[in-house]
Design a protein around this motif. Structure first.
Motif, mmCIF file in Angstrom:
data_model
loop_
_atom_site.group_PDB
_atom_site.id
_atom_site.type_symbol
_atom_site.label_atom_id
_atom_site.label_comp_id
_atom_site.label_asym_id
_atom_site.label_seq_id
_atom_site.Cartn_x
_atom_site.Cartn_y
_atom_site.Cartn_z
ATOM 1 N N TRP A 44 0.826 -1.196 0.000
ATOM 2 C CA TRP A 44 0.000 0.000 0.000
ATOM 3 C C TRP A 44 0.868 1.258 0.000
ATOM 4 N N HIS A 45 0.333 2.312 -0.596
ATOM 5 C CA HIS A 45 0.970 3.610 -0.497
ATOM 6 C C HIS A 45 0.930 4.068 0.966
ATOM 7 N N ASP A 46 2.067 4.433 1.491
ATOM 8 C CA ASP A 46 2.182 4.924 2.870
ATOM 9 C C ASP A 46 1.482 3.972 3.841
ATOM 10 N N ARG A 49 0.683 5.586 7.686
ATOM 11 C CA ARG A 49 -0.276 6.648 7.974
ATOM 12 C C ARG A 49 -1.650 6.426 7.351
ATOM 13 N N GLN A 50 -1.702 5.688 6.232
ATOM 14 C CA GLN A 50 -2.992 5.512 5.572
ATOM 15 C C GLN A 50 -4.007 4.765 6.444
ATOM 16 N N CYS A 190 -6.282 -1.811 4.433
ATOM 17 C CA CYS A 190 -4.951 -1.233 4.233
ATOM 18 C C CYS A 190 -3.877 -1.834 5.132
#
Length: 425
Positions: A44-46, A49-50, A190
């Protein structure tokens, strides 16, 4: 906070036991088992924090959803509105405390607890490792038991039923609850288990000789079902998360069949006994599951009648048949090849996914019994059948989780596959 490892690494598929060499993943990609199509790892992107952002937002929305009226109803000038905390209180007053507990756990407590666990684990809060490991185990064990989105669908179904009696409206907390359902689902999606365990405690597998494209049991290795670490097959305790287990779930088929037979015995009275009792102007009407479907059909609500029929009658029945078939197949009955294993594994995935949606009818009764309290004019209360039906759904869900899908592949021919498929998300 560590990021995803860029180097090639090995994963033992928890569904089909195939050892896969994962290639480097880029953001937005996921590694998929080439044999059973199970997702092995997501990038996953980031990743830090996501999920934390989604989890915090979900908790805020849940707090707002519990502060204001949820839905309201007006019949012959009599108005009635309820909040989410009032729904279990009504069930307790009707002497259905067990049903109220199911509602509190599945709709409120478990989703909120999962969000809190995501925040604690992804933010890398300084906690003892054993506590972090326990919280991670708890998160992945509970995430399939949160049913806020199923309750939301049940609310929409109850609206259709109530339109025949009066005017229905939504309160100020309805929209926040919708956002809560979406945000908590996204937060759970996520969080990648492999990444999270590498964050909690990076650990090198004690197994050094691996043959990608072959089954783990054939190589004398197994994967920890909790943290996915590859271990020798005879290792009972995982050195990272301390989970105790064997190469295959002990007495998997026996447990599944025992739970299946129990749910089958409860399913018969659950369909014969009333799930809902309606009192209106001195008349008392006991409704069974099938009677409710017929009533909706006759009132012209054919799509809703089909939803209830599929979720409350077809799905539980077919799920119990499918679980029995899976146990029969995994026990070594009949011929076996890779194509047969693929079909049976697809059946297992369908069973595991759709089983929880049978709770729709239970939540419909919860909303109706909480909202329709118009004194002598009309009131709705749950019947004993809804409690038995909830028990059936819960038992079949546990039965599906006790079943070991790797048994479906143990007799399959082994096809050498060196790398997993990589799909974009």
């Amino acid at each position: 906070m560590c990021d995803y490892p860029r180097h090639q690494h090995h994963v033992l598929c928890p569904h089909c036991d195939l050892l896969v060499a994962l290639p480097p993943l880029t953001p937005g990609q996921k590694g998929i088992c080439p044999r059973c199509r199970n997702t092995l790892q997501s990038y996953w992107h980031d990743p830090k924090r996501q999920p934390v952002g989604f989890a915090i937002s979900a908790l805020v929305m849940q707090g707002l959803a519990n502060l204001f009226p949820f839905v309201n109803m007006e019949v012959s000038g009599i108005k009635r509105q309820i909040t989410l905390p009032q729904i279990p209180l009504v069930m307790v007053s009707d002497h259905f405390s067990s049903l109220a507990s199911v509602f509190l756990l599945c709709v409120q407590a478990i989703p909120a607890l999962c969000m809190i666990l995501i925040i604690l684990l992804c933010l890398d809060v300084p906690l003892p490792f054993r506590l972090k490991a326990f919280l991670a185990k708890l998160l992945f064990a509970l995430r399939s038991w949160g049913m806020a989105e199923i309750f939301l669908v049940g609310v929409l179904v109850s609206f259709v039923k109530l339109m025949a009696y009066g005017q229905i409206g939504i309160g100020n907390s309805f929209i926040p609850f919708c956002f809560f359902c979406l945000l908590q689902l996204r937060a759970l999606q996520c969080v990648d288990p492999r990444w999270l365990w590498d964050v909690i405690m990076p650990f090198t597998s004690p197994v050094t000789r691996l043959r990608p494209g072959e089954g783990g049991l054939a190589q004398g290795i197994r994967a920890c079902s909790c943290c996915t670490l590859i271990l020798p097959a005879d290792a009972v305790v995982c050195p990272r998360c301390r989970t105790r287990e064997h190469a295959r779930r002990v007495h998997s088929l026996q447990w599944t069949l025992a739970l299946l037979l129990t749910s089958l015995m409860l399913y018969v009275p659950a369909n014969l006994l009333p799930i809902m009792i309606t009192d209106g102007l001195g008349n008392r009407l006991n409704s069974t599951i099938m009677a409710g479907v017929i009533l909706l059909w006759e009132d012209g609500s054919i799509p809703v009648a089909l939803v209830i029929f599929i979720a409350s009658i077809m799905v539980p029945s077919l799920k119990m048949i499918a679980l029995g078939w899976l146990c029969w197949d995994a026990a070594g009955r009949g011929e076996r090849n890779a194509a047969d294993s693929e079909r049976m594994h697809l059946l297992y995935e369908v069973v595991e996914f759709v089983g929880r949606w049978s709770m729709i009818d239970v939540f419909v009764i919860a909303v109706l019994s909480g909202l329709v309290r118009m004194g002598r004019l009309m009131s709705i209360s749950p019947g004993i059948g809804v409690l038995l039906f909830a028990a059936v759904v819960i038992l079949t869900m546990i039965a599906a989780k006790t079943f070991d899908p790797r048994l479906l592949w143990d007799r399959a021919s082994h096809t050498t596959l060196k790398e997993s498929t990589v799909d974009g998300k």
